[in-house]
Design an enzyme around this catalytic site. Structure first.
Site, PDB file in Angstrom:
ATOM      1  N   LYS A 174       0.842  -1.197   0.000  1.00  0.00           N
ATOM      2  CA  LYS A 174       0.000   0.000   0.000  1.00  0.00           C
ATOM      3  C   LYS A 174       0.876   1.245   0.000  1.00  0.00           C
ATOM      4  CE  LYS A 174      -1.973   3.257   2.589  1.00  0.00           C
ATOM      5  NZ  LYS A 174      -2.003   4.268   1.589  1.00  0.00           N
ATOM      6  N   GLU A 249       8.962   1.406  11.068  1.00  0.00           N
ATOM      7  CA  GLU A 249      10.064   2.362  10.887  1.00  0.00           C
ATOM      8  C   GLU A 249       9.439   3.740  10.949  1.00  0.00           C
ATOM      9  OE1 GLU A 249      13.142   1.437  10.605  1.00  0.00           O
ATOM     10  OE2 GLU A 249      12.918  -0.677  10.103  1.00  0.00           O
ATOM     11  N   CYS A 283      13.583  10.671   7.177  1.00  0.00           N
ATOM     12  CA  CYS A 283      13.520  10.250   8.577  1.00  0.00           C
ATOM     13  C   CYS A 283      14.898  10.251   9.215  1.00  0.00           C
ATOM     14  CB  CYS A 283      12.893   8.871   8.668  1.00  0.00           C
ATOM     15  SG  CYS A 283      13.733   7.686   7.630  1.00  0.00           S
ATOM     16  N   GLU A 380      10.044  16.443  15.070  1.00  0.00           N
ATOM     17  CA  GLU A 380      10.473  16.166  13.690  1.00  0.00           C
ATOM     18  C   GLU A 380       9.774  17.161  12.766  1.00  0.00           C
ATOM     19  OE1 GLU A 380       8.969  12.605  11.686  1.00  0.00           O
ATOM     20  OE2 GLU A 380      10.992  12.217  10.975  1.00  0.00           O
TER      21      GLU A 380
HETATM   22  P1  NAP Z   1       2.206   8.604   7.426  1.00  0.00           P
HETATM   23  O1  NAP Z   1       1.214   9.670   7.373  1.00  0.00           O
HETATM   24  O2  NAP Z   1       2.402   7.863   8.684  1.00  0.00           O
HETATM   25  O3  NAP Z   1       1.824   7.603   6.234  1.00  0.00           O
HETATM   26  C1  NAP Z   1       2.598   6.466   5.927  1.00  0.00           C
HETATM   27  C2  NAP Z   1       1.714   5.451   5.245  1.00  0.00           C
HETATM   28  O4  NAP Z   1       0.705   4.984   6.145  1.00  0.00           O
HETATM   29  C3  NAP Z   1       0.952   5.983   4.037  1.00  0.00           C
HETATM   30  O5  NAP Z   1       0.844   4.960   3.073  1.00  0.00           O
HETATM   31  C4  NAP Z   1      -0.401   6.307   4.640  1.00  0.00           C
HETATM   32  O6  NAP Z   1      -1.452   6.355   3.695  1.00  0.00           O
HETATM   33  C5  NAP Z   1      -0.589   5.140   5.578  1.00  0.00           C
HETATM   34  N1  NAP Z   1      -1.546   5.380   6.648  1.00  0.00           N
HETATM   35  C6  NAP Z   1      -1.949   6.565   7.180  1.00  0.00           C
HETATM   36  N2  NAP Z   1      -2.837   6.358   8.169  1.00  0.00           N
HETATM   37  C7  NAP Z   1      -3.026   5.014   8.262  1.00  0.00           C
HETATM   38  C8  NAP Z   1      -3.816   4.176   9.113  1.00  0.00           C
HETATM   39  N3  NAP Z   1      -4.593   4.687  10.052  1.00  0.00           N
HETATM   40  N4  NAP Z   1      -3.750   2.838   8.928  1.00  0.00           N
HETATM   41  C9  NAP Z   1      -2.956   2.294   7.979  1.00  0.00           C
HETATM   42  N5  NAP Z   1      -2.170   3.042   7.157  1.00  0.00           N
HETATM   43  C10 NAP Z   1      -2.203   4.386   7.304  1.00  0.00           C
HETATM   44  O7  NAP Z   1       3.649   9.115   7.056  1.00  0.00           O
HETATM   45  P2  NAP Z   1       4.055  10.042   5.850  1.00  0.00           P
HETATM   46  O8  NAP Z   1       3.521  11.399   6.110  1.00  0.00           O
HETATM   47  O9  NAP Z   1       3.682   9.388   4.566  1.00  0.00           O
HETATM   48  O10 NAP Z   1       5.654   9.985   5.958  1.00  0.00           O
HETATM   49  C11 NAP Z   1       6.379  10.788   6.836  1.00  0.00           C
HETATM   50  C12 NAP Z   1       6.813  10.052   8.094  1.00  0.00           C
HETATM   51  O11 NAP Z   1       7.439   8.816   7.782  1.00  0.00           O
HETATM   52  C13 NAP Z   1       7.829  10.807   8.899  1.00  0.00           C
HETATM   53  O12 NAP Z   1       7.497  10.780  10.269  1.00  0.00           O
HETATM   54  C14 NAP Z   1       9.123  10.041   8.671  1.00  0.00           C
HETATM   55  O13 NAP Z   1      10.084  10.187   9.668  1.00  0.00           O
HETATM   56  C15 NAP Z   1       8.635   8.667   8.533  1.00  0.00           C
HETATM   57  N6  NAP Z   1       9.601   7.833   7.802  1.00  0.00           N
HETATM   58  C16 NAP Z   1      10.323   6.914   8.492  1.00  0.00           C
HETATM   59  C17 NAP Z   1      11.256   6.144   7.849  1.00  0.00           C
HETATM   60  C18 NAP Z   1      12.057   5.125   8.599  1.00  0.00           C
HETATM   61  O14 NAP Z   1      12.602   4.253   7.968  1.00  0.00           O
HETATM   62  N7  NAP Z   1      12.112   5.176   9.920  1.00  0.00           N
HETATM   63  C19 NAP Z   1      11.450   6.291   6.482  1.00  0.00           C
HETATM   64  C20 NAP Z   1      10.704   7.239   5.805  1.00  0.00           C
HETATM   65  C21 NAP Z   1       9.776   8.003   6.486  1.00  0.00           C
HETATM   66  P3  NAP Z   1      -1.978   7.798   3.174  1.00  0.00           P
HETATM   67  O15 NAP Z   1      -0.877   8.379   2.383  1.00  0.00           O
HETATM   68  O16 NAP Z   1      -3.143   7.421   2.348  1.00  0.00           O
HETATM   69  O17 NAP Z   1      -2.313   8.609   4.376  1.00  0.00           O
END
Ligand code: NAP
Ligand code: MG
Length: 477
Positions: A174, A249, A283, A380
């Site tokens: 997804k 992650e 991240c 962050e």
């Molecule tokens: P996000 O809002 O958490 O979304 C990540 C994924 O989860 C998207 O596919 C999102 O879909 C989905 N999602 C959202 N709400 C959900 C729910 N309730 N149930 C299941 N899936 C759900 O994160 P983002 O804004 O895309 O990315 C930024 C964050 O990712 C930052 O905090 C960053 O630090 C972190 N990150 C961490 C790493 C690591 O390896 N540690 C790497 C990259 C990024 P939708 O897009 O449809 O909302």
């Protein structure tokens, strides 16, 4: 250029059973350039059932050598389509084209690594005290859901799916709503490369709606997630009902520690890209800099000079280093942090404004002498903003480093080997680099301590996370 806009289910493109498509906006032009379908609960059921069948009827029992061959083929087909995939990535998130090409190449290398890993990941024989023969098997789990973010859409999709497939699972991928294109293309290209129907399926759609339905589907055995800490918490909560395996992650606020005994000019020249690359939406961004006081002012001057040289602009240009933020709302969220820093009276060493023109751009911004309770220091930001503070004492600096709830990555700059190792061992993070800013190596484990996550991606550690460990005992008398 063909833009893939449908769901990829059971080896073919399909339209969802209902619902309207989601428009995609190119963040460099602010124009809608495609509309992508969203999966409904009925599509999720169809995909998960097809995945379960593909697992039971072939993929889990396929000869390891055959699985290796298919995964190597996937890598080859990804390389053949490198430019196409890079263009898709650039359009959907504004990633500079040179970085996009590197990241598609990284995805292909990930498939190569795990193609080889299929036959190099195995159990043990154990001399149990009662005699006989005892050994362990690493077994696939079944259907795994991989949920990925928008900042590195393609490499993260690859480093979740490749080890899951190598370990013998089927995958439902997804992608984030704003970056589905390279994930969908991965589904189709992997299928063209010989992955059987149902083994890898791609379901774009909204996280809060279909994401939750996917996580809670009874046939999903594991959820592998990369994204924000708040969504990670929600997924862990949802997974608890079925005691589903999770790996998470999550966010970071990684330190970059510069000692006066280091080659600090080199650190100052190279550090801007350790936080501003991908326009700070990383991240692992080294967003908290700790610089030993005796070199603080000259370090800051060199850092700012290097920041001013960064090329911010059109992602299509080969020279561009920083593209736009991914969306209007992401830029607005970063601007709130900048406004908070202004009202706290923080010193702006450079940046802080939008350049003129179209696109969700922001200048790389350097904040000096930030207070340890300020939002910019603690949270962050996920944008091109760095905080730089001086330190005097190693132990006090380490306490402040570890005061963060996050623990993903970090860098240490020193030429004293004892200090390097002492500090590396004390920093509470899953990844640390010395005299370097690299965090991700295909062959090595990647993941966080504390609220930065659970479990590890990449390396052989990822294979552990996509298998169950079975013990078998055979009496020999
Ligand atoms: P996000 O809002 O958490 O979304 C990540 C994924 O989860 C998207 O596919 C999102 O879909 C989905 N999602 C959202 N709400 C959900 C729910 N309730 N149930 C299941 N899936 C759900 O994160 P983002 O804004 O895309 O990315 C930024 C964050 O990712 C930052 O905090 C960053 O630090 C972190 N990150 C961490 C790493 C690591 O390896 N540690 C790497 C990259 C990024 P939708 O897009 O449809 O909302
Ligand atoms: Mg989000």
């Amino acid at each position: 250029m063909t833009i893939p806009t449908k769901l990829f289910i059971d080896g073919a493109y399909r339209s969802p059973v209902a619902g309207r498509p989601t428009p995609l906006v190119n963040p460099a032009t602010e124009a809608v350039f495609a509309e992508v379908d969203s999966a409904t609960p009925a599509d999720i059921n169809a995909a998960v059932e097809s995945a379960q069948k593909a697992w039971e009827n072939g993929w889990r029992d396929m000869a390891p050598g055959k699985r290796t061959e298919i995964l190597f083929n996937v890598a080859r087909v990804l390389r053949e389509n490198l430019e196409y995939l890079a263009q898709l990535e650039m359009q959907q998130i504004g990633k500079p084209i040179a970085d996009a090409r590197d990241e598609i190449g990284l995805g292909a290398r990930v498939f190569e690594f795990y193609a080889g890993a299929v036959t190099k990941f195995y159990g043990q024989t154990i001399p149990v005290s009662r005699g006989g023969i005892d050994f362990t098997l690493r077994q696939s789990m079944g259907v795994v859901a991989c949920i990925v973010p928008w900042n590195f859409p393609f490499p993260i999709a690859c480093w979740k799916t490749a080890p899951a497939l190598a370990a013998g699972n089927c995958v439902i991928l997804k992608p984030a709503s704003i970056s589905p294109l390279t994930a969908i293309a991965l589904g189709e290209l992997a299928h063209k490369a010989g992955l059987p129907p149902g083994v890898l399926q791609v379901l774009p759609g909204s996280g809060s709606a279909m994401g939750e339905a996917l996580v809670t589907h009874p046939l999903i055995r594991k959820v592998s997630f990369t994204g924000s800490t708040s969504v990670g918490q929600r997924i862990m909560q949802l997974a608890s009902a079925g005691i589903k395996r999770v790996s998470l992650e999550l966010g970071g606020k990684s330190p970059n520690i510069v000692f006066a005994d280091s080659d600090w000019q080199r650190a100052a020249d190279s550090s801007p890209m350790s936080v501003f690359a991908n326009t700070g939406q990383d991240c692992c961004a080294r967003s908290r800099m700790f610089v030993e006081r005796s070199v603080f002012e000259p370090f800051l001057e060199t850092f700012v000079a290097a920041t001013r040289k960064l090329i911010v602009g059109d992602p299509a240009s080969d020279q561009t280093q920083l593209g736009p933020l991914v969306s209007a709302s992401q830029r607005a969220s970063v601007e709130e942090y900048i406004a908070a820093a202004r009202s706290a009276g923080t010193r702006f060493a450079c940046g802080g404004s939008r350049p003129s023109g179209t696109g969700y751009y922001l200048e790389p911004t350097v904040l000096a002498d930030v207070g340890s309770n300020d939002r910019c220091w603690r949270e962050e930001i996920f944008g091109p903003v760095v905080c730089i503070v001086p330190f005097d004492d190693e132990a006090a600096m380490l306490r402040e480093v570890n005061a963060s709830p996050y623990g993903l990555s970090g860098s240490i700059w020193t030429n004293d080997i004892r200090r390097a190792l002492r500090v590396a061992r004390r920093v509470e993070s899953g990844v640390i680099s010395i005299n370097s800013h690299s965090s991700v190596h295909v062959e090595a484990p990647f993941g966080g301590y504390k609220q930065s996550g659970i479990g590890r991606d990449l390396g052989m550690a990822a294979m552990e996370g996509y298998t169950e460990l079975k013990n078998i005992y055979i009496a020999d008398n």
